[in-house]
Enzyme design. Structure first.
Site, short mmCIF file in Angstrom:
data_model
loop_
_atom_site.label_atom_id
_atom_site.label_comp_id
_atom_site.label_asym_id
_atom_site.label_seq_id
_atom_site.Cartn_x
_atom_site.Cartn_y
_atom_site.Cartn_z
CD1 TRP A 88 7.24 26.85 37.97
CD2 TRP A 88 5.99 27.10 39.81
NE1 TRP A 88 6.09 26.13 37.79
CE2 TRP A 88 5.31 26.27 38.89
CE3 TRP A 88 5.38 27.40 41.02
CZ2 TRP A 88 4.04 25.72 39.18
CZ3 TRP A 88 4.12 26.85 41.31
CH2 TRP A 88 3.47 26.04 40.39
CG ASP A 133 11.36 24.99 43.12
OD1 ASP A 133 11.37 23.75 42.93
OD2 ASP A 133 10.35 25.70 42.93
CE LYS A 166 5.43 20.06 38.43
NZ LYS A 166 5.98 21.24 39.08
C1 LIG Z 1 5.32 22.36 39.94
C2 LIG Z 1 6.29 23.29 40.55
C3 LIG Z 1 6.06 23.87 41.81
C4 LIG Z 1 4.79 23.65 42.60
O1 LIG Z 1 4.63 22.34 42.99
P1 LIG Z 1 3.37 21.92 43.88
O2 LIG Z 1 3.62 20.48 44.15
O3 LIG Z 1 2.14 22.15 43.06
O4 LIG Z 1 3.39 22.75 45.10
C5 LIG Z 1 7.02 24.71 42.33
N1 LIG Z 1 8.17 24.96 41.67
C6 LIG Z 1 8.42 24.42 40.46
C7 LIG Z 1 9.71 24.74 39.77
C8 LIG Z 1 7.49 23.57 39.87
O5 LIG Z 1 7.75 23.03 38.68
#
Ligand SMILES: *Cc1c(COP(=O)(O)O)cnc(C)c1O
Length: 360
Positions: free
Chosen positions: A102, A172, A196
């Site tokens: 990521w 993030d 998540k």
């Molecule tokens: C799942 C995830 C993303 C991407 O999320 P989307 O909703 O598909 O854009 C980005 N960063 C992390 C750490 C993730 O777990």
């Protein structure tokens, strides 16, 4: 009705009481005679739902008043671009740490908007750890420092907050937000997709310090201008109303449970149960350095990849689903977000033991 233990990395398991409440309120929310899905986002009912969700999130995270909470769309992936658009503030460079898949995606996207300087990387160690701060090379002219504080695919988590001086820290937190208390005041900006650890896909939460607003690049789409969205309670356009409602139910579930300190205790017990087993057997292996192991996403491999198929078949038959690791790393991955009960982790470890006994 039979529910599985769902180890999906996302969209992921939600608390059963939340799903039950959403079901009970589906046709008639609080005497309104309609579903939340059918409400105007500008009506008094939804404004109440939205305000309550924000207030509960602020309380859970013990958020200082000088931070704005935004409920946006586009996922964390949109934020990979929206963060530089809003936070460069006349500067041309940004620091990124590269700790997994990521991080890599965030870096690729940011390069469209600024000069990216990789301040630290664990790529040459197969992303098995978080580089210690002493090894970082920060650029004092960077507009911000970006970290992926929990790498969902590699299972690597920051258990400490980097010191970036006066340069705002951006994180993030998609896959571990609300898993434990976080000191919001240490960050300039926190973002995360909801699917998540918070709610259904479609909502992206952005928490931003208010002094960073107001200097977005002129090309920034209005719906992605933090200042505009902050001034309009995230309703510059139609927000993801149903997702915000379910996220709000999850916030209330967390409050009832005892808040984030209590959630952390439970998460440590769950992750500890699985890691303890991984460490005592030769049959399974965790690739992540002990200090940097994620409480949420736990990748592991079997002694031989030839056994993967049989393992997935047996766990599936036992009602344990979505354990296949990400295609980029292989092996297995158990995502054990807030809503995964300890019973799910116990059932997984029991299944793993039995599999080892027969194949070890
Ligand atoms: C799942 C995830 C993303 C991407 O999320 P989307 O909703 O598909 O854009 C980005 N960063 C992390 C750490 C993730 O777990």
């Amino acid at each position: 009705m039979s529910r599985v233990f769902n180890f999906s990395a996302g969209p992921a398991v939600l608390p059963e009481p939340v799903l039950q409440q959403a079901a009970a309120e589906m046709l008639d929310w609080h005497g309104s005679g309609m579903s939340v899905m059918e409400m105007s986002h500008r009506g008094k009912e939804f404004i109440e739902i939205h305000a309550q969700a924000e207030a509960d999130l602020r309380e859970l995270m013990d958020m200082p008043k000088n931070y704005k909470v935004l409920f946006l769309q586009g996922g964390a992936s949109a934020q990979f671009a929206v963060v530089p658009m809003n936070l460069l503030r006349g500067k041309t460079k940004a620091d990124y740490t590269n700790t997994g898949e990521w991080s890599k995606k965030a870096i690729v996207e940011a390069k469209k908007y600024c000069q990216v300087h990789v301040a630290a990387s664990s790529e040459d160690a197969a992303f098995s750890h978080v580089p210690k701060q002493a090894q970082w090379r920060l650029d004092p002219d960077a507009a911000y420092v970006h970290i992926t504080s929990n790498e969902t695919i590699g299972g690597v988590e920051f258990h400490w907050v980097p010191d970036t001086g006066n340069v705002p820290l951006v994180a993030d937190m998609s896959s571990h937000i609300l898993s434990r208390p976080m000191d919001v005041s240490r960050y300039g900006l926190i973002y995360g997709g909801a699917q998540k650890n918070i709610g259904p896909a479609g909502v992206t939460i952005v928490i931003v310090r208010d002094d960073l607003l107001g200097q977005a690049l002129p090309v920034t789409p209005t719906v992605f201008n933090y200042k505009t969205q902050a001034e309009n309670d995230s309703m510059s356009n139609t927000p993801a109303t149903y997702g915000i409602y379910v996220a709000g139910l999850v916030f209330q579930w967390l409050k009832k449970l005892g808040g984030l300190s209590k959630m952390e205790q439970i998460n440590r017990a769950k992750a500890g149960f699985l890691y303890d087993y991984l460490d005592q057997t030769e049959f399974y292996h965790s690739p992540v350095a002990k200090d940097d192991r994620s409480l949420m996403n736990i990748p592991f491999t079997l002694r031989s990849a030839d056994l993967d198929k049989a393992f997935l078949k047996e766990t599936e038959a036992a009602g344990l689903t979505q354990l296949k690791g990400h295609r980029s790393v292989g092996g297995m991955r158990a995502s054990i977000y807030n809503a995964m009960p300890i019973e799910g982790v116990q059932a997984l470890v029991q299944c793993m033991r039995e599999f080892e006994r027969r194949h070890g």
